[in-house]
Each structure stands twice: as C-alpha cells, then as structure tokens.
Scaffold this motif. Sequence first.
Motif, PDB file in Angstrom:
ATOM      1  N   SER A   8      34.946  45.957  40.556  1.00  0.00           N
ATOM      2  CA  SER A   8      34.898  45.043  39.880  1.00  0.00           C
ATOM      3  C   SER A   8      33.731  44.194  39.663  1.00  0.00           C
ATOM      4  O   SER A   8      32.655  44.675  40.326  1.00  0.00           O
ATOM      5  CB  SER A   8      35.832  43.838  40.918  1.00  0.00           C
ATOM      6  OG  SER A   8      35.178  43.631  42.053  1.00  0.00           O
ATOM      7  N   PHE A   9      33.716  43.436  38.457  1.00  0.00           N
ATOM      8  CA  PHE A   9      32.633  42.797  37.920  1.00  0.00           C
ATOM      9  C   PHE A   9      32.727  41.468  38.367  1.00  0.00           C
ATOM     10  O   PHE A   9      33.701  40.748  37.695  1.00  0.00           O
ATOM     11  CB  PHE A   9      32.454  43.056  36.285  1.00  0.00           C
ATOM     12  CG  PHE A   9      31.229  42.265  35.768  1.00  0.00           C
ATOM     13  CD1 PHE A   9      29.884  43.017  36.002  1.00  0.00           C
ATOM     14  CD2 PHE A   9      31.449  41.108  35.154  1.00  0.00           C
ATOM     15  CE1 PHE A   9      28.714  42.064  35.540  1.00  0.00           C
ATOM     16  CE2 PHE A   9      30.258  40.392  34.619  1.00  0.00           C
ATOM     17  CZ  PHE A   9      29.118  41.089  34.882  1.00  0.00           C
ATOM     18  N   ASN A  10      31.846  40.615  39.016  1.00  0.00           N
ATOM     19  CA  ASN A  10      31.971  39.288  39.262  1.00  0.00           C
ATOM     20  C   ASN A  10      31.053  38.550  38.293  1.00  0.00           C
ATOM     21  O   ASN A  10      29.876  38.696  38.011  1.00  0.00           O
ATOM     22  CB  ASN A  10      31.480  39.046  40.692  1.00  0.00           C
ATOM     23  CG  ASN A  10      31.159  37.710  41.201  1.00  0.00           C
ATOM     24  OD1 ASN A  10      30.160  36.991  41.283  1.00  0.00           O
ATOM     25  ND2 ASN A  10      32.430  36.906  40.985  1.00  0.00           N
ATOM     26  N   THR A  11      31.944  37.756  37.662  1.00  0.00           N
ATOM     27  CA  THR A  11      31.161  36.837  36.646  1.00  0.00           C
ATOM     28  C   THR A  11      30.355  35.892  37.002  1.00  0.00           C
ATOM     29  O   THR A  11      29.375  35.585  36.196  1.00  0.00           O
ATOM     30  CB  THR A  11      32.037  36.365  35.681  1.00  0.00           C
ATOM     31  OG1 THR A  11      33.150  35.603  36.304  1.00  0.00           O
ATOM     32  CG2 THR A  11      33.343  37.374  35.096  1.00  0.00           C
ATOM     33  N   ASN A  12      30.511  35.402  38.172  1.00  0.00           N
ATOM     34  CA  ASN A  12      29.642  34.373  38.767  1.00  0.00           C
ATOM     35  C   ASN A  12      28.214  34.945  38.882  1.00  0.00           C
ATOM     36  O   ASN A  12      27.165  34.218  38.758  1.00  0.00           O
ATOM     37  CB  ASN A  12      29.920  33.804  39.992  1.00  0.00           C
ATOM     38  CG  ASN A  12      31.497  33.627  40.278  1.00  0.00           C
ATOM     39  OD1 ASN A  12      32.515  34.154  39.993  1.00  0.00           O
ATOM     40  ND2 ASN A  12      31.799  32.227  39.998  1.00  0.00           N
ATOM     41  N   THR A  13      27.949  36.007  39.692  1.00  0.00           N
ATOM     42  CA  THR A  13      26.879  36.739  39.645  1.00  0.00           C
ATOM     43  C   THR A  13      26.353  38.018  38.926  1.00  0.00           C
ATOM     44  O   THR A  13      25.258  38.313  39.167  1.00  0.00           O
ATOM     45  CB  THR A  13      26.981  37.107  41.128  1.00  0.00           C
ATOM     46  OG1 THR A  13      27.799  38.002  41.480  1.00  0.00           O
ATOM     47  CG2 THR A  13      27.153  36.019  42.035  1.00  0.00           C
ATOM     48  N   SER A  14      27.206  38.142  38.055  1.00  0.00           N
ATOM     49  CA  SER A  14      27.123  39.427  37.110  1.00  0.00           C
ATOM     50  C   SER A  14      26.656  40.589  37.904  1.00  0.00           C
ATOM     51  O   SER A  14      25.781  41.394  37.674  1.00  0.00           O
ATOM     52  CB  SER A  14      25.960  39.235  36.125  1.00  0.00           C
ATOM     53  OG  SER A  14      26.332  38.037  35.298  1.00  0.00           O
ATOM     54  N   LYS A  15      27.529  40.915  39.026  1.00  0.00           N
ATOM     55  CA  LYS A  15      27.042  41.967  40.029  1.00  0.00           C
ATOM     56  C   LYS A  15      28.518  42.923  39.983  1.00  0.00           C
ATOM     57  O   LYS A  15      29.524  42.424  39.817  1.00  0.00           O
ATOM     58  CB  LYS A  15      26.626  41.653  41.406  1.00  0.00           C
ATOM     59  CG  LYS A  15      25.525  40.943  41.298  1.00  0.00           C
ATOM     60  CD  LYS A  15      24.413  41.816  40.918  1.00  0.00           C
ATOM     61  CE  LYS A  15      23.143  41.161  41.207  1.00  0.00           C
ATOM     62  NZ  LYS A  15      21.834  42.098  40.716  1.00  0.00           N
ATOM     63  N   LEU A  16      28.228  44.051  40.348  1.00  0.00           N
ATOM     64  CA  LEU A  16      29.325  45.000  40.416  1.00  0.00           C
ATOM     65  C   LEU A  16      29.700  45.096  41.915  1.00  0.00           C
ATOM     66  O   LEU A  16      28.852  45.176  42.874  1.00  0.00           O
ATOM     67  CB  LEU A  16      28.924  46.536  39.841  1.00  0.00           C
ATOM     68  CG  LEU A  16      29.122  46.555  38.294  1.00  0.00           C
ATOM     69  CD1 LEU A  16      28.201  47.917  38.051  1.00  0.00           C
ATOM     70  CD2 LEU A  16      30.298  46.326  37.812  1.00  0.00           C
ATOM     71  N   ILE A  17      30.944  45.254  42.428  1.00  0.00           N
ATOM     72  CA  ILE A  17      31.463  45.264  43.519  1.00  0.00           C
ATOM     73  C   ILE A  17      32.668  46.225  43.722  1.00  0.00           C
ATOM     74  O   ILE A  17      33.491  46.277  42.942  1.00  0.00           O
ATOM     75  CB  ILE A  17      32.080  43.845  44.109  1.00  0.00           C
ATOM     76  CG1 ILE A  17      30.993  42.736  44.189  1.00  0.00           C
ATOM     77  CG2 ILE A  17      32.417  44.140  45.807  1.00  0.00           C
ATOM     78  CD1 ILE A  17      31.395  41.546  44.062  1.00  0.00           C
ATOM     79  N   ASP A  18      32.460  47.452  44.604  1.00  0.00           N
ATOM     80  CA  ASP A  18      33.358  48.151  45.133  1.00  0.00           C
ATOM     81  C   ASP A  18      34.333  48.001  46.263  1.00  0.00           C
ATOM     82  O   ASP A  18      33.736  47.362  47.193  1.00  0.00           O
ATOM     83  CB  ASP A  18      32.698  49.574  45.140  1.00  0.00           C
ATOM     84  CG  ASP A  18      32.244  50.161  44.105  1.00  0.00           C
ATOM     85  OD1 ASP A  18      32.279  49.737  42.819  1.00  0.00           O
ATOM     86  OD2 ASP A  18      31.356  51.036  44.074  1.00  0.00           O
ATOM     87  N   THR A  19      35.508  47.850  46.142  1.00  0.00           N
ATOM     88  CA  THR A  19      36.298  47.845  47.290  1.00  0.00           C
ATOM     89  C   THR A  19      37.207  49.220  47.403  1.00  0.00           C
ATOM     90  O   THR A  19      37.883  49.752  46.637  1.00  0.00           O
ATOM     91  CB  THR A  19      37.575  46.688  47.052  1.00  0.00           C
ATOM     92  OG1 THR A  19      38.194  46.782  45.804  1.00  0.00           O
ATOM     93  CG2 THR A  19      36.641  45.478  47.190  1.00  0.00           C
ATOM     94  N   THR A  20      37.028  49.749  48.757  1.00  0.00           N
ATOM     95  CA  THR A  20      37.708  51.038  48.984  1.00  0.00           C
ATOM     96  C   THR A  20      38.732  50.671  50.117  1.00  0.00           C
ATOM     97  O   THR A  20      38.432  50.159  51.092  1.00  0.00           O
ATOM     98  CB  THR A  20      36.704  51.974  49.558  1.00  0.00           C
ATOM     99  OG1 THR A  20      35.812  52.345  48.286  1.00  0.00           O
ATOM    100  CG2 THR A  20      37.463  53.526  49.683  1.00  0.00           C
ATOM    101  N   PHE A  21      39.788  51.191  49.808  1.00  0.00           N
ATOM    102  CA  PHE A  21      41.016  50.932  50.736  1.00  0.00           C
ATOM    103  C   PHE A  21      42.163  52.163  50.944  1.00  0.00           C
ATOM    104  O   PHE A  21      42.252  52.671  49.627  1.00  0.00           O
ATOM    105  CB  PHE A  21      41.437  49.700  50.614  1.00  0.00           C
ATOM    106  CG  PHE A  21      41.862  49.212  49.112  1.00  0.00           C
ATOM    107  CD1 PHE A  21      43.187  49.648  48.475  1.00  0.00           C
ATOM    108  CD2 PHE A  21      40.983  48.893  48.092  1.00  0.00           C
ATOM    109  CE1 PHE A  21      43.444  49.413  47.064  1.00  0.00           C
ATOM    110  CE2 PHE A  21      41.127  48.424  47.031  1.00  0.00           C
ATOM    111  CZ  PHE A  21      42.449  48.903  46.515  1.00  0.00           C
ATOM    112  N   PRO A  22      43.192  51.835  51.751  1.00  0.00           N
ATOM    113  CA  PRO A  22      44.073  52.767  51.743  1.00  0.00           C
ATOM    114  C   PRO A  22      45.328  52.655  50.719  1.00  0.00           C
ATOM    115  O   PRO A  22      45.422  51.454  50.579  1.00  0.00           O
ATOM    116  CB  PRO A  22      44.685  53.032  53.327  1.00  0.00           C
ATOM    117  CG  PRO A  22      43.611  52.325  54.049  1.00  0.00           C
ATOM    118  CD  PRO A  22      42.980  51.340  53.157  1.00  0.00           C
ATOM    119  N   VAL A  23      45.748  53.940  50.399  1.00  0.00           N
ATOM    120  CA  VAL A  23      46.891  53.444  49.380  1.00  0.00           C
ATOM    121  C   VAL A  23      48.137  54.441  50.018  1.00  0.00           C
ATOM    122  O   VAL A  23      47.796  55.535  50.483  1.00  0.00           O
ATOM    123  CB  VAL A  23      46.510  53.852  47.888  1.00  0.00           C
ATOM    124  CG1 VAL A  23      45.651  52.836  47.448  1.00  0.00           C
ATOM    125  CG2 VAL A  23      45.934  55.175  47.567  1.00  0.00           C
TER     126      VAL A  23
END
Length: 394
Positions: free
Chosen positions: A143-158
Amino acid sequence: MAPMQRRLLSRIANPLPATFLRGGTSKGIFLKRSDLPESQEDWPPIFQGIMGSPDPEYRRQLNGMGGGVSSLSKICVVGPPSSPESGADVDYTFVQVGIDDGALDLSGNCGNLSSMIGVFALDEGLCSPRMVDGKPGLATVRSFNTNTSKLIDTTFPVTPDLSPDLTRPEVETAGVPGKASRIVLQFVNPGGARTGKLLPTGSAVDTVVFGNDASATIPVSLVDATNPTVFISAEQLAKALGLAEQVTAEHLTRPDVEATLERIRQAGAVRMGLDPSAKAQPKIAVLSEPASSSDADAGVDIVIHAFSMGVLHKAVPMTVGLCLGVAAGVKGTLAHEIVTKARSRKRVVQGELVRIQHPGGTVDVGAKFDEVGAVLNAQVVRTGRRLMQGVVWW
C-alpha cells in the motif's frame, strides 16, 4: 455549511458503506475512496458524524463510532493506486478525528491500522494479493500511504480462495486478549516520512527551550521514521520538573506534567520544521531504562510512555514504536544510549529486534540499515480482527 457543499453532500450516501476493523491496539472505520467526495475539504462533516465529534463536554463520542480516546477515533480511506509508478496495490489515507473539536488531522499515519489495509483491500476486491514465494498460504499487499508518501507491505495468511485468514492462533498483541493470525507490517524506507530526513536537524540529540525562561531546557532526540517523534528521557524530564524521585506513570497523567510535555513537543516540532499547533504530529514519548526484575526476565531493552493527542497512551502508537526501533539503531540518540546500556547488562540479546516495554506489555520491533546508516525498513508483527461490515450513519 455553504449551500454548494450542502448540495454535494446530499449526493453522498447516508448511511455510508463501511467496515469496522481492529488493527493492533487501535480500531477504526475503513471506507472506500469511491464512496466519498473527491475533495478532502468536503470530508469533515462526514467523518465528524461518523465518529461523534466534536464532543468537548463529555469526550465519549456517544453519537458516533468513536470511543473517546485517540486510538478509537480513526478512519482509513482506501482506493486504487493513483500512480502506477508507485508500485503499490492500493493507496490509503489515514485520518485522526479530534474528539473535542472534531478537527481532521491528516499529517501522519497509524501503524496499527496500517496492518489492516491489505485485509480490507482484499475483502473489498480492490486488488489481488501477491503470493509469497515458497510460503503457501501467505500473501502480501503493498500500500501507498498518502499522508507520508511511503510504501508499506502487509503479509498475512490467506485461505485457498485468497480471502484473508485472521483467525489462526499464531501470535498475541500486547493489550489485546487471545491469539490471532500473524500480520507482518513492513515500512519500506521509513526515514523522513514528514520532514524528508531521518534526523531532521542533522543531530542525534538537540536541546530545546520549552518555557519562557531560557534556562528551561531539555535534551531531545528528534527522529522522523514512519512518523516524526520527539523522544526525551525520564531522567531528564525529572530534572526539568524539579522532581527528586523518578518519573512514574502517575506523574505523566498530572495536568502540569502534561502541559510541560506539550510545550516540549511543540518546541521539538518547531525544530523539525513542523506545525507546532498540529496535535497529531509530531508525537512525544518518554524513554527510560528497564529497571524491574520482570523487565529483565522479559528481555526488555527500553521502556516507553508515549502520548497521543496530549493523552498518555495505554499501549504505544505503533508508528511511535517503529520510530523508536529505528532510533535505537542510530548512534548517539537517547534511545540508542538507553538500549546500549541495557544490553550491556544482559546475558542474552535478541539480535536486531528491539524489545520495547509499554504500559500494555511488550513489542519487538526490527529495523534494517544499509552500510552508510540509511534505514531500509522497519517491521513489526500485529494482529487484527474484522468487527463489522455494513453501513454507518453520519
């Protein structure tokens, strides 16, 4: 409200499609960007109505979904990526809604709720997951956070049908009962989220004046990673307050101490080039060495008491915890000094992870640096839970 805005808002659904999610130690309303007005200037009456703000007299937000504390007065707006060049699967904007005044603060991010952006995005069909090589049943959403202009990855079970699986009894989050699925939250290149620099002043420690008297000074570490934070030591705070004893949690809830901390936070904000009147950013946190035998048994590296919107947090805002994890790896900062001293007395050190003790328990935070000291990423493990999906009145 101007007539034009009134006409525009009349075209926005009320009730509005929404999802209520817990991420880490926060809860918030998640909305799709397509369901809202295009201009953020038209968001306040909608978000105020959703949360039940302003509520200056009772501070309980009983007319909305808020819970009367900053960690429960949050909204995330999620939509398709606005720029293909970002490499993100979705964009999101985090909004802190003021309890007393209903002001919307978009100046920072929420680490806890960031852990659920990928879950919400898959649930709503906003993107497809990136499957993790060699690890069946694990997926990542960037995801791209528009507040900080930073990329963030979330990894989770599916699950086999690629739906997020949050119910595996894998890990605990301090302050939350029971176990749930492991969500790995990784902030990519988190330094300079607001100011453009990991150390906005170029120094690991600065001295700020926080009163009318020029002698009212205190050393601070001003660090900007995931969210900008003003770090001070409990020892120096005790001196600034004229206390003969150590600073305790009880001291930190006194109105006069809260007022002093707010003056220090504002002074730090000015030195960082930020707006001192913005309540959400920067945060301020008091650091101390682990002192109790239970801390030693738990392998604690550092103790933190963090403030959010002027109030002592019952746990720790996750962006502050991540910022602390990064600061601990920057030589010369107050955090680095405390962690180094604590680890010199340990028999066992847990490698790159920094174990943080906060009022709700402990959390391990990792940060990786390159050969010249630039921070590559910061990561932490969270859990989350779906609470409600439906519509919300505003």
